[in-house]
Design a protein around this motif. Sequence first.
Motif, short mmCIF file in Angstrom:
data_model
loop_
_atom_site.label_atom_id
_atom_site.label_comp_id
_atom_site.label_asym_id
_atom_site.label_seq_id
_atom_site.Cartn_x
_atom_site.Cartn_y
_atom_site.Cartn_z
N GLU A 30 0.84 -1.20 0.00
CA GLU A 30 0.00 0.00 0.00
C GLU A 30 0.88 1.25 0.00
OE1 GLU A 30 -3.18 -0.18 -0.32
OE2 GLU A 30 -3.57 -2.28 0.17
N SER A 31 0.26 2.38 -0.26
CA SER A 31 0.99 3.65 -0.25
C SER A 31 1.48 4.00 1.16
CB SER A 31 0.07 4.77 -0.76
OG SER A 31 0.64 6.04 -0.50
N GLY A 32 2.67 4.57 1.23
CA GLY A 32 3.17 5.03 2.52
C GLY A 32 2.28 6.09 3.14
N LEU A 33 1.53 6.82 2.31
CA LEU A 33 0.60 7.83 2.83
C LEU A 33 -0.49 7.19 3.67
CD1 LEU A 33 0.19 10.12 -0.33
CD2 LEU A 33 1.58 10.55 1.70
N MET A 34 -0.86 5.96 3.33
CA MET A 34 -1.83 5.25 4.15
C MET A 34 -1.28 5.03 5.56
SD MET A 34 -3.30 1.39 3.70
CE MET A 34 -4.03 0.55 5.12
N GLY A 35 0.04 4.76 5.62
CA GLY A 35 0.68 4.58 6.93
C GLY A 35 0.63 5.84 7.76
N LEU A 36 0.74 7.01 7.11
CA LEU A 36 0.62 8.27 7.85
C LEU A 36 -0.80 8.45 8.37
CD1 LEU A 36 2.67 10.88 5.77
CD2 LEU A 36 3.46 9.16 7.41
N ASN B 29 5.63 14.65 1.88
CA ASN B 29 6.30 15.07 0.64
C ASN B 29 7.51 14.18 0.32
OD1 ASN B 29 5.04 17.48 -0.69
ND2 ASN B 29 5.16 18.27 1.39
N PHE B 30 8.18 13.68 1.36
CA PHE B 30 9.27 12.71 1.13
C PHE B 30 8.71 11.44 0.48
CE2 PHE B 30 12.13 14.63 4.59
CZ PHE B 30 12.88 15.32 3.64
N ILE B 31 7.56 10.99 0.98
CA ILE B 31 6.95 9.76 0.43
C ILE B 31 6.55 9.98 -1.04
CG2 ILE B 31 4.92 8.26 0.55
CD1 ILE B 31 5.01 8.58 3.60
N VAL B 32 5.89 11.11 -1.30
CA VAL B 32 5.44 11.41 -2.67
C VAL B 32 6.62 11.55 -3.61
CG1 VAL B 32 4.27 13.13 -4.09
CG2 VAL B 32 3.29 12.47 -1.90
N SER B 33 7.73 12.09 -3.10
CA SER B 33 8.93 12.29 -3.93
C SER B 33 9.73 11.01 -4.11
CB SER B 33 9.82 13.38 -3.31
OG SER B 33 9.12 14.60 -3.18
N GLY B 34 9.32 9.95 -3.39
CA GLY B 34 10.02 8.68 -3.52
C GLY B 34 11.29 8.60 -2.70
N LEU B 35 11.44 9.47 -1.71
CA LEU B 35 12.67 9.47 -0.87
C LEU B 35 12.49 8.53 0.33
CD1 LEU B 35 13.40 13.30 -0.91
CD2 LEU B 35 14.44 11.50 -2.32
#
Length: 416
Positions: free
Chosen positions: A123-129, A410-416
């Motif tokens: 799943e997306s890391g944003l879900m984890g947030l 933003n780190f997650i979205v940027s792939g960092l």
Amino acid sequence: MFEFNFDMLQSACLGVLVFLLGKFIIKKVPFFNRFCIPAPVVGGLIFCIIHLIGRQTGLFSFNFANELKDFFMVGFFATIGFSASWLVVKQGGKAILILSVVSIICLVGQNFLGQFIAEAFGESGLMGLCAGAISLMGGVASSAAYGPTMESLGLPNATLIAVSAAVFGLVAGGIVSGPIAKFLIDKNDLVNKANKQDKLNGKDSIDYENLETGEEEIKVMNVSKFTSAFFILIIVMGLGTIVKAWLDIPIKNLNPNAALPAYIGAVIVAAIVRNVADVKKIELPVGEIGAIGEVFLSIFLAMTIMQLELWKLIDIAGPLFVILIVQVIALIIYDIFIVFRATGKDYDSAMMVAGFFGYAMGATPNAIASMNAVKDRYHRDSPKAYFAIPMVGGFIIDMLMPIFLLTHANFIVSGL
């Protein structure tokens, strides 16, 4: 399927009715009161379950207008900004500082833990947030506020995920926090040690019981003060839109789809107004502003939760549940081995452990209720805990959360 379409005023009216339904049920069912489940959550969940039944059977569905919901959200968070008095924070000194540091570490840890597990499930890391600090340390209100921001960054149904996780956190916080404190108090014989220390040293060097918070309970309504409070709040909200627009410029340069939460400008303006007033010794109707904020919060939460589309949660229910269970276990360990030790390993520390778990897994009212249960069990108060916990959980973390959350997102979205 028959569709019910509610306009702006009808949606707000329904939100009020849903809130009143929740209040009625809480009075009748002790479970909800015992675990500090807010009335908007109870009423809102009942309504969205009815909506789920209507959708799944193909009989009916609801559509809402959200202009007033956003107004109530910004207004509530502006009232949080008025609590951000530097003069008040300074009174708490070391206790506030330590609790703030362990809270920030926990906030960051919840986000990384949620991201790691979510990505392990594909799943997306944003879900984890959304199943991290947004919903747990942030609570239902922050979940509803940050959900649209996460959706703008590319996570579908982020508001639904975050609010669902926050409701889980409210229940978990109410159930687990008291037993943790009891375990520490009994294991370390903290009540007897505290009583002996009182006889040796007298009162604590800082009399937390008599520290001023700048807020008074409203017992008699003063129409003039309430009018002033409402006007001040509206002005702050208006100026806040300008501040938010300025702050959004560098954010959008990094990610054109990203934006700060709608309330952030109002919170900053409110905090500036409060601290300038403190310095200039100008009396603000802080109590009345807080009372208006409670009304705004109740309607905002009811409107948010009643609109949850539960049928969209099915596909991610498994990973979300795993994340939340791991978050509970991790927070128990952190509370016992870090928070308890960092705050002094005494009776006050055990009380702060109960309060910390309450707001790190649920909300500040959870924290207060948990500390009340411990106090009633051992017949011993802790003014230090009762001062520090609301100060940190109630507004310091709310003020700092946007920095950590949006940077991480933003780190997650940027792939960092």
